[in-house]
Design an enzyme around this catalytic site. Structure first.
Site, short mmCIF file in Angstrom:
data_model
loop_
_atom_site.label_atom_id
_atom_site.label_comp_id
_atom_site.label_asym_id
_atom_site.label_seq_id
_atom_site.Cartn_x
_atom_site.Cartn_y
_atom_site.Cartn_z
N GLU A 18 0.84 -1.21 0.00
CA GLU A 18 0.00 0.00 0.00
C GLU A 18 0.86 1.25 0.00
O GLU A 18 1.88 1.30 0.68
CB GLU A 18 -0.85 -0.05 1.28
CG GLU A 18 -1.75 1.13 1.50
CD GLU A 18 -2.63 0.94 2.73
OE1 GLU A 18 -3.35 -0.07 2.81
OE2 GLU A 18 -2.58 1.82 3.60
N HIS A 183 -12.05 -2.60 16.04
CA HIS A 183 -12.04 -1.17 15.72
C HIS A 183 -12.22 -0.39 17.02
O HIS A 183 -13.02 -0.79 17.87
CB HIS A 183 -13.16 -0.85 14.73
CG HIS A 183 -13.14 0.56 14.26
ND1 HIS A 183 -13.96 1.53 14.79
CD2 HIS A 183 -12.37 1.18 13.33
CE1 HIS A 183 -13.71 2.69 14.19
NE2 HIS A 183 -12.75 2.51 13.30
C1 LIG Z 1 -6.40 -1.91 5.38
C2 LIG Z 1 -6.90 -0.54 5.78
C3 LIG Z 1 -6.80 0.53 4.88
C4 LIG Z 1 -7.25 1.80 5.24
N1 LIG Z 1 -7.14 2.84 4.34
C5 LIG Z 1 -7.63 4.06 4.64
C6 LIG Z 1 -7.60 5.13 3.69
O1 LIG Z 1 -7.11 4.98 2.58
N2 LIG Z 1 -8.12 6.32 4.06
C7 LIG Z 1 -8.68 6.53 5.30
O2 LIG Z 1 -9.14 7.64 5.56
N3 LIG Z 1 -8.73 5.54 6.21
C8 LIG Z 1 -8.23 4.31 5.91
N4 LIG Z 1 -8.29 3.30 6.84
C9 LIG Z 1 -8.80 3.60 8.18
C10 LIG Z 1 -10.34 3.47 8.30
O3 LIG Z 1 -10.97 4.42 7.48
C11 LIG Z 1 -10.68 3.70 9.77
O4 LIG Z 1 -10.23 2.66 10.56
C12 LIG Z 1 -12.14 4.04 10.07
O5 LIG Z 1 -12.22 4.52 11.42
C13 LIG Z 1 -13.10 2.87 9.94
O6 LIG Z 1 -13.27 2.51 8.66
P1 LIG Z 1 -14.10 1.20 8.26
O7 LIG Z 1 -14.20 1.16 6.80
O8 LIG Z 1 -13.61 0.01 8.98
O9 LIG Z 1 -15.54 1.64 8.87
P2 LIG Z 1 -16.86 0.86 9.24
O10 LIG Z 1 -16.92 -0.49 8.65
O11 LIG Z 1 -17.98 1.79 8.93
O12 LIG Z 1 -16.72 0.66 10.83
C14 LIG Z 1 -16.50 1.76 11.69
C15 LIG Z 1 -17.06 1.43 13.09
O13 LIG Z 1 -18.49 1.38 13.06
C16 LIG Z 1 -18.97 0.07 13.36
N5 LIG Z 1 -19.98 -0.20 12.32
C17 LIG Z 1 -19.75 -0.62 11.05
N6 LIG Z 1 -20.92 -0.63 10.34
C18 LIG Z 1 -21.88 -0.18 11.19
C19 LIG Z 1 -23.29 0.06 11.04
N7 LIG Z 1 -23.91 -0.15 9.89
N8 LIG Z 1 -23.97 0.55 12.10
C20 LIG Z 1 -23.33 0.78 13.30
N9 LIG Z 1 -22.00 0.56 13.51
C21 LIG Z 1 -21.29 0.09 12.45
C22 LIG Z 1 -17.77 -0.86 13.31
O14 LIG Z 1 -17.87 -1.93 14.23
C23 LIG Z 1 -16.63 0.09 13.66
O15 LIG Z 1 -16.50 0.24 15.05
C24 LIG Z 1 -7.84 2.01 6.52
C25 LIG Z 1 -7.96 0.93 7.42
C26 LIG Z 1 -7.50 -0.33 7.06
C27 LIG Z 1 -7.62 -1.48 8.02
#
Ligand SMILES: Cc1cc2nc3c(=O)[nH]c(=O)nc-3n(C[C@H](O)[C@H](O)[C@H](O)COP(=O)(O)OP(=O)(O)OC[C@H]3O[C@@H](n4cnc5c(N)ncnc54)[C@H](O)[C@@H]3O)c2cc1C
Length: 317
Positions: A18, A183
């Site tokens: 990445e 998370h």
């Molecule tokens: C491999 C990797 C690459 C990343 N790349 C980037 C990047 O390029 N740019 C960036 O800004 N960030 C990046 N991140 C960080 C990421 O955006 C953060 O960790 C963010 O806080 C959560 O993103 P997520 O997609 O896991 O969110 P979600 O899946 O939305 O989860 C966030 C939180 O909400 C909870 N949750 C999920 N869905 C729901 C729902 N429907 N209702 C209620 N609660 C829910 C989950 O349990 C979690 O606690 C990356 C993380 C990883 C692991």
């Protein structure tokens, strides 16, 4: 090539990594150099992160503070295109919910589709600096599962405006993020995996994890995911420790633990070079064990540094 198809075809773990776009004003050449130095290990794909705008308050000449919205690392889509054109390796641009309305997300997806991308890592994004909790744009997505749903709808030729006729369908394979140490916002691991399953049920093809330094945590995470019925490939994310500061910064930034044994190894070092070597050794051992476990891919967070990833790759692949 779709990532999910590369994974299905692979005989052993894929080598993937990445990259971050350079800070605004920086050159793309450094990214080209990083990729060039890692090409001998035949990367199966390269991810490019997406960075939301940040809010800064700057002092004006009259002494008042002015709010500025700044994108410090713009260019994800153009960098992804440039890397793909130059190296002919599939590139996975990240797309986030933060800062996007649904219409803006749709337009970004149209750009990616027209540019020929077949893969997206769909993420929510972190809160903007200075905000305590994540706030979606009005009309934007609150969670990554909603972004996955929008991508899936476009894959079916469904756009936001139901009156559009003869729409063309995109063909994206979708990855999502998973957290072996949960998370940080989630009250517990069970809830976090519950929502992870939601993303997979919405249409995600595979999961890439947050970095971790203790493989036992990854193995437990995979086991729990499987128990909950998540059956897509789970790709471990790895980052070698590369400076004394990492020991403090990584737990703070990524809400993960660093094992005591690794902290002690770093404490014995006198120079940054020695710390980097400790990081290489630790991550190599992690990667070799994960390879034995049968992971689909070993995904490295380079943060723009290739020398340590090269050393690890030369011993693992
Ligand atoms: C491999 C990797 C690459 C990343 N790349 C980037 C990047 O390029 N740019 C960036 O800004 N960030 C990046 N991140 C960080 C990421 O955006 C953060 O960790 C963010 O806080 C959560 O993103 P997520 O997609 O896991 O969110 P979600 O899946 O939305 O989860 C966030 C939180 O909400 C909870 N949750 C999920 N869905 C729901 C729902 N429907 N209702 C209620 N609660 C829910 C989950 O349990 C979690 O606690 C990356 C993380 C990883 C692991």
């Amino acid at each position: 090539m779709k990532i999910i198809d590369s994974i299905k075809k692979a005989q052993g773990p894929l080598f993937t990594f990445e990259l971050l776009p350079p800070r605004k004003g920086g050159k793309i050449d450094h990214l080209f150099d990083t990729v060039s130095e890692l090409m001998e290990f035949d990367p199966s794909y390269i991810n490019v992160t997406y960075h939301q705008h940040e809010i800064e308050y700057q002092e004006r000449s009259d002494g008042l503070m002015e709010k500025k919205v700044i994108q410090k690392r713009p260019g994800t889509i153009s960098i992804s295109t440039a890397l793909h054109n130059k190296f002919k390796v599939p590139v996975v641009p990240h797309l986030i919910c933060g800062g996007f309305t649904r219409e803006e997300t749709e337009d970004a997806l149209i750009d990616l589709n027209f540019l020929g991308f077949k893969n997206i890592l769909a993420l929510r994004g972190d809160p903007v600096s200075g905000q305590k909790s994540f706030k979606p744009e009005p009309g934007g997505h609150a969670h990554a599962n909603e972004l996955v749903e929008q991508i899936v709808r476009m894959n079916q030729g469904e756009y936001l405006n139901p009156n559009l006729k003869n729409t063309s369908a995109s063909d994206f394979s979708i990855g999502v993020a998973g957290y072996p140490e949960k998370h940080y916002e989630s009250p517990n691991m069970i809830m976090d995996i519950h929502w992870l399953k939601h993303k997979v049920d919405a249409g995600a093809d595979y999961i890439v994890t947050q970095m971790f330094f203790d493989n036992a945590k990854f193995f437990r995470f995979v086991e729990k995911c499987r128990q909950e019925g998540i059956d897509v490939p789970i790709i471990p994310g790895l980052k070698p420790i590369s400076s004394f500061k990492d020991i403090e910064l990584i737990p703070r930034a990524f809400h993960i633990d660093i094992p005591n044994e690794l902290c002690q190894e770093v404490a014995k070092c006198d120079t940054k070079q020695q710390v980097r070597q400790v990081g290489v050794e630790w991550t190599t051992q992690q990667a070799l064990e994960l390879k034995k476990f049968g992971v689909p891919s070993l995904h490295f967070f380079t943060l723009g540094q290739s020398d340590n990833i090269r050393k690890i790759a030369s011993r693992v692949f």
